[in-house]
Write a protein that holds these residues in place. Sequence first.
Motif: not given
Length: 202
Positions: A22-31, A33-38
């Motif tokens: 769960a933290r990994r995606f929060k960290d990616l978003a904070a950096s 990174a695009d996490i919404d492609g799907e």
Amino acid sequence: MNMRSQWQDKIDADPEHSYRYARRFKDLAASGADIDGEARLIDAMAPRGANILDAGCGAGRIAGYLAARGHHAYGVDIDKVLIEQARADFPDAEFTVGDLADPRFGAYDVIVCAGNVMTFLHPGTRRTVLANFYDQLATGNEHASRVVIGFGANRGYDFQEFLDDAAHTGLQLQAGYSTWELHPFTPESDFLVSVLVRAEDA
């Protein structure tokens, strides 16, 4: 026979695994990174205000994105920790703890199964899960309801084996891509995004 998923085995071996995920995606978003492609792809293919199931939703990022854009988004995942996080972060979507291999009722315009979920399933439950997706697709729509599944190669589930399993359950490939940004799929592709419909709706 033990039909526990690989994800359950990971949790048993490492109780902190879900929290790190769960933290990994929060960290990616904070950096940045695009996490919404799907989620963008699903939003583009769905009618406005669609009923959408995020199967194996994890911490809810896809269902949350879709709910924020006016869809009726539902997420189901076997991981209680991730479902608790999803409920906290995305109150506009509905989340349930559940096993994708268990019979479920629903009428969804789109079912999305991202994040390599299919490869975490016990091999003995894969066809059962695909058959459940078939049963949960809404019927009578102007456009055929669809199942969209994405996962990577070399994860213990050959792409052709997956497509054969889908066909066995009555799901037919409508289109295949190598990324969620719809790049063409080739024999050399190491990722498959499959768009599936009921064979009778093809």
